[in-house]
Design a protein around this motif. Sequence first.
Motif, PDB file in Angstrom:
ATOM      1  N   UNK A  18       0.818  -1.206   0.000  1.00 36.91           N
ATOM      2  CA  UNK A  18       0.000   0.000   0.000  1.00 36.91           C
ATOM      3  C   UNK A  18       0.854   1.260   0.000  1.00 36.91           C
ATOM      4  N   UNK A  19       1.958   1.248   0.749  1.00 36.77           N
ATOM      5  CA  UNK A  19       2.852   2.409   0.766  1.00 36.77           C
ATOM      6  C   UNK A  19       3.547   2.588  -0.589  1.00 36.77           C
ATOM      7  N   UNK A  20       3.898   1.488  -1.244  1.00 39.71           N
ATOM      8  CA  UNK A  20       4.514   1.573  -2.573  1.00 39.71           C
ATOM      9  C   UNK A  20       3.553   2.193  -3.581  1.00 39.71           C
ATOM     10  N   UNK A  21       2.292   1.740  -3.567  1.00 39.47           N
ATOM     11  CA  UNK A  21       1.298   2.307  -4.480  1.00 39.47           C
ATOM     12  C   UNK A  21       1.101   3.787  -4.186  1.00 39.47           C
ATOM     13  N   UNK A  22       1.030   4.141  -2.917  1.00 36.91           N
ATOM     14  CA  UNK A  22       0.866   5.549  -2.547  1.00 36.91           C
ATOM     15  C   UNK A  22       2.044   6.376  -3.031  1.00 36.91           C
TER      16      UNK A  22
END
Length: 179
Positions: A18-22
Amino acid sequence: QDWEQRQEEDTLLIERILLLVRNVLHVPPDPTDEKGVDGDASVHDRVLWALHISGMDDLLKFLASCPAEQQWALHVLEIISLMFRDQSPEELAALGQGQAAAEHQEDTRELEALRQRELAERRGRALQRPSRHSRFGGSYVLQGLKAIGDRDVVFHKGLHNLKSYSHDLGKQPRRVPRR
């Protein structure tokens, strides 16, 4: 996996994804690098399309709507806000309305055609049946019940009134004086 069956490693992996996508969506646009034709998809739009093709948008919708996954709600909210970063509310509202208006107009046309067909059928049925209602319910011969003479009684009312039949039906009762 359900949250009860997840290991600590699985939870960390979900958070890192999720942090990578963000972070990928957080990269600001560079107009000098994006020299394209008008109407060409920007890098941000291509990233969004890749997320859609991979099914990541469905996973984000699931994480946002599932009560058991509330721990990821802020990450998902941030990703969704970054997805709509370059869009104005007016553009988003007008985008879906053009297609919806065309579909609405087509549905209205179909409904009007169905309504006209139904009215034509009603008119046709109204012309086929007679205009006056016949109140004749039929005549029945009650065998075994004698009328005047040796003939059987002829009953001119409906069969549902047969139980209340008496010979005095339709006669005026005899008035008895008070005194």
